[in-house]
Design a protein around this motif. Structure first.
Motif, PDB file in Angstrom:
ATOM      1  N   THR A  78       0.826  -1.199   0.000  1.00  0.00           N
ATOM      2  CA  THR A  78       0.000   0.000   0.000  1.00  0.00           C
ATOM      3  C   THR A  78       0.860   1.249   0.000  1.00  0.00           C
ATOM      4  OG1 THR A  78      -1.496   1.302   1.388  1.00  0.00           O
ATOM      5  CG2 THR A  78      -0.189  -0.344   2.494  1.00  0.00           C
ATOM      6  N   GLY A  79       0.271   2.335  -0.427  1.00  0.00           N
ATOM      7  CA  GLY A  79       0.919   3.632  -0.332  1.00  0.00           C
ATOM      8  C   GLY A  79       0.409   4.434   0.855  1.00  0.00           C
ATOM      9  N   PHE A 106       9.406  -0.427  -8.820  1.00  0.00           N
ATOM     10  CA  PHE A 106       8.443  -1.381  -9.375  1.00  0.00           C
ATOM     11  C   PHE A 106       7.066  -0.776  -9.606  1.00  0.00           C
ATOM     12  CE2 PHE A 106       5.632  -4.994  -9.571  1.00  0.00           C
ATOM     13  CZ  PHE A 106       6.368  -5.917 -10.299  1.00  0.00           C
ATOM     14  N   PHE A 107       6.568  -0.029  -8.618  1.00  0.00           N
ATOM     15  CA  PHE A 107       5.196   0.474  -8.716  1.00  0.00           C
ATOM     16  C   PHE A 107       5.122   1.925  -9.176  1.00  0.00           C
ATOM     17  CE2 PHE A 107       4.625  -3.009  -5.578  1.00  0.00           C
ATOM     18  CZ  PHE A 107       3.729  -3.765  -6.312  1.00  0.00           C
ATOM     19  N   GLY A 108       6.296   2.552  -9.360  1.00  0.00           N
ATOM     20  CA  GLY A 108       6.275   3.958  -9.734  1.00  0.00           C
ATOM     21  C   GLY A 108       5.940   4.864  -8.565  1.00  0.00           C
ATOM     22  N   ARG A 109       5.956   4.333  -7.352  1.00  0.00           N
ATOM     23  CA  ARG A 109       5.713   5.119  -6.145  1.00  0.00           C
ATOM     24  C   ARG A 109       6.188   4.311  -4.941  1.00  0.00           C
ATOM     25  NH1 ARG A 109      -0.667   4.906  -4.689  1.00  0.00           N
ATOM     26  NH2 ARG A 109       0.199   6.001  -2.917  1.00  0.00           N
ATOM     27  N   ASP A 110       6.311   4.967  -3.797  1.00  0.00           N
ATOM     28  CA  ASP A 110       6.757   4.268  -2.603  1.00  0.00           C
ATOM     29  C   ASP A 110       5.715   3.249  -2.158  1.00  0.00           C
ATOM     30  OD1 ASP A 110       9.066   5.696  -2.558  1.00  0.00           O
ATOM     31  OD2 ASP A 110       8.413   7.130  -1.019  1.00  0.00           O
ATOM     32  N   ALA A 111       6.200   2.083  -1.811  1.00  0.00           N
ATOM     33  CA  ALA A 111       5.295   1.033  -1.343  1.00  0.00           C
ATOM     34  C   ALA A 111       5.687   0.620   0.069  1.00  0.00           C
ATOM     35  CB  ALA A 111       5.376  -0.180  -2.261  1.00  0.00           C
TER      36      ALA A 111
END
Lengths: 452, 452
Positions: free
Chosen positions: B164-165, B185-190
């Motif tokens: 989740t973000g 991987f997701f293009g944002r912090d996970a």
């Protein structure tokens, strides 16, 4: 206490005609002809809602209801009227419709049909559409059916860890775990599990029949319709069990899920059959499978059949090569016409822990292939012979020391044992006919995509 | 097929005296007097095993069995004999005892009693001890009881994401997720979820009654007996629901778990009562709670009671301060004498999403405290008023934009709703009397500890 004041739509059919009722829920549609209005009210208690009829001519106090937009939450009192000749078997004639929560005009879930791609951008609101109302009901029913089937078959539920130092498949495509401030939290490298199998095996060797059912993770960069980065898997494991026993349990579990979906999700599956399945044969296909034994063939037989097939595959077919999705789908869709087990794969394309057959070339493994999806289950008898297991690990350069706890199980009362893994989302694709795994997950996670 | 050849120990009581049986399992103990030997055989089908009697004088072929060590897997044929006057109600007189898998002499699970600390170092083998045989049976039964209770109460099971973000509690003590090769991987912090609540609320606002039940994570550096880095939480969420409704569901769910444990895990709870619980009153305590209503007091009342208490607490007690475990345990153990709800906490020590009471100081939240553990459940009515929610988030510097999807639920048909979270492991501690959360988890993960 709020809840006790209301009835649920799902309870209405059991009430007498003319009963006074009080409902609450969300407006799916609201139309009127200037005199009489009709609200399709959904309260979440079942797939379909209830028609609320409000006569503004008879009672001017009902006029504000005509302004309530799709998405609005309302509190309705009125009279239940059975309408056996109408499309809906009952409706409620409203005496009052009270606003609970309004809906701003930018609410995106309007009546017009949205694409599944569009809806994927708003997982918090697509829950209020028919497709996802049906999908998440089926998901819940099937998850519960898996638990109840295994529990009633005396399997113990073991929650294997998400955080692990082992990579069961040896694939390396794992997510790593750290902390915001870079602390070495566990004193060793941690990653997210790709399978609970290695961790659940010790429990089978104590409790006989066990299963793990939880989220698993793959950091593969594959953007396909059947791969997700986070997905749920149920993995039963049984002691004193060979591949044949294993396959019997796989078949029984899948059949139980099909039968449960047909009986407990009749409205939802009818919706998928009529509005999602491309040739509207979902119900018929599921019923056929529920009534027949799964087919079975060896990998060697499958390769021979594929080589004889009058089609040009994109990928080559040769003994020793892995089957691609196009091959798997051809086998189950064109050759078997339904679910089919492929058994006894070449050892070099399967995992180190699978039991080596006497031919020296194959392992006691099987995949269950299903139409529209391809591989639904992978299972195997595990190598219970310590010397064979260790030799195979050394051949494959798998660290024997780090997995000493796993190989030790073969020194402390080893027994034949076997298990399998079912991907929940692929099972849901098969049961609903939906074409993309992203539409089976509440919040799908795929490469480049993690919404909320 | 292997499995069909055998019977399970759990099935023996229903067979006739003198029946021919074939069992398999693992030797827990094996002793003999030179003439007759006695094996305690456990096959995992129930908590207790079956005594296998082998008469070496009568049949010299049984002599090798006397050498089989604890941990060895054997295949036994023989005759079932009921022994109503003995400690065990039946035994099996062996005709043959065949070795399936030997056990090396370094098998650590010998008869002598090991400490729980020692056993924690070998989660793959402690499964074969009485304590963990009992614990993981109770864990499975209670997990299944939670699912079946909620399913039969028409809750839908929603699997909220692990990746989740968002950080529901705003605590910042989260695990971060990456890939081995540093790909974004997701293009944002996970990060790993600390609670499914925010993600499950949208489902309650479509399906009415829902729950999530899965692993949650805290990167807190707390080495206590009640904190784990990975633990399971069940989080029901209900629409058209206030705190009072919410508490009624909490109490019913916990009572259901207690009653189920008492009825379906009688052997296991008796073991915990007699060998684990320090004053051997576990069964009596659980029965008392099953038969009585949970007590309830406001936070303000609790603070007053603690201030009057004739004990010196380590931490101060003052209105506005959070209750520590010592306070929680005093309240339920000394004041209430059982589970007690504390309600209406000061808003400044509770989460942003809790519904603000009219006094301007407190929120509609509750914790359920239980003896031996402290906080077992945290629940609240959620703030359904858009303006109040956003204002509170701004006060607390919680990013309103990133949680726009969450606040938007208050613009699109908002309704009163509430929910709660039960930590499965703390519930197991309460139900079994075991003193350390590490002994409720198949593979416990705590700061500095991640075995396998």
């Amino acid at each position: 206490m709020i809840r006790d004041q209301y009835m649920l739509i799902t309870d209405l059919p059991a009430l007498p005609d003319g009963a006074s009722v009080r409902l609450r829920g969300w407006i799916r549609t609201n139309r009127n002809n200037g005199h009489v209005g009709f609200i399709d009210l959904n309260d979440g208690s079942r797939f379909s809602g209830c028609q609320i009829v409000y006569d503004m001519d008879a009672d001017a106090a009902l006029k504000p209801a005509s302004k309530y937009a799709t998405g609005t939450a309302v509190d309705v009192t009125g009279t239940l009227v059975f309408t056996p000749d109408a499309r809906q078997p009952f409706e409620v004639r409203a005496a009052s419709i009270v606003l609970v929560g309004g809906c701003d005009s930018d609410f995106p879930m309007q009546k017009k049909r949205h694409s599944l791609e569009f809806l994927r951008e708003m997982p918090h609101l697509r829950t209020r559409t028919n497709t996802f109302s049906a999908m998440f009901r089926v998901r819940s029913v099937i998850s519960a059916a898996i638990h109840s089937y295994l529990q009633s078959s005396d399997f113990l539920y073991i929650t294997t860890p998400i955080l692990t130092g082992n990579d069961a498949e040896g694939a390396g495509e794992v997510f790593t775990v750290g902390t915001c401030d870079g602390r070495d939290f566990f004193g060793r490298d941690a990653c997210l599990t790709v399978s609970g199998q290695l961790h659940v095996e010790p429990f089978a060797l104590a409790f006989d029949k066990v299963y793990t059912f939880g989220p698993t993770f793959r950091a593969e960069n594959s953007n396909t319709t059947t791969h997700a980065s986070e997905f749920w898997m149920v993995e039963p494991e049984m002691a004193f069990c060979d591949l044949e026993d294993d396959m019997a349990v796989m078949e029984a579990l899948i059949r139980h899920c099909i039968v449960t979906a047909l009986s407990d999700c009749a409205d939802e599956l009818k919706f998928f059959n009529d509005f999602v399945d491309k040739d509207h044969t979902l119900l018929q296909r599921l019923q056929t499978v529920a009534d027949s034994r799964f087919a079975s063939m060896t990998y060697t037989e499958a390769v021979t059949a594929l080589q004889k097939a009058p089609v040009a595959f994109q990928y080559p077919v040769d003994w020793g090569l892995d089957l691609k999705t196009e091959h798997e789908r051809y086998i189950c869709e064109q050759i078997a016409g339904g679910p089919v087990f492929i058994t006894d794969y070449p050892k070099d394309i399967k995992a180190f822990y699978m039991r080596q057959n006497d031919d020296g070339k194959t392992v006691a493994a099987c995949d269950l292939l299903v139409p529209g999806v391809g591989e639904l289950i992978g299972g195997s008898q595990r190598e219970e012979r310590h010397d064979r297991l260790v030799a195979r690990m050394q051949e494959l350069s798998i660290p024997v020391d780090a997995l000493g706890w796993y190989t030790d199980l073969r020194r402390f009362g080893t027994v034949p044992h076997a298990g399998f893994g079912v991907g929940l989302e692929r099972l849901l694709m098969y049961l609903t006919g939906i074409g993309n795994i992203r539409d089976t997950l509440p919040y799908p996670r795929t490469p480049g995509n993690m919404i909320f």
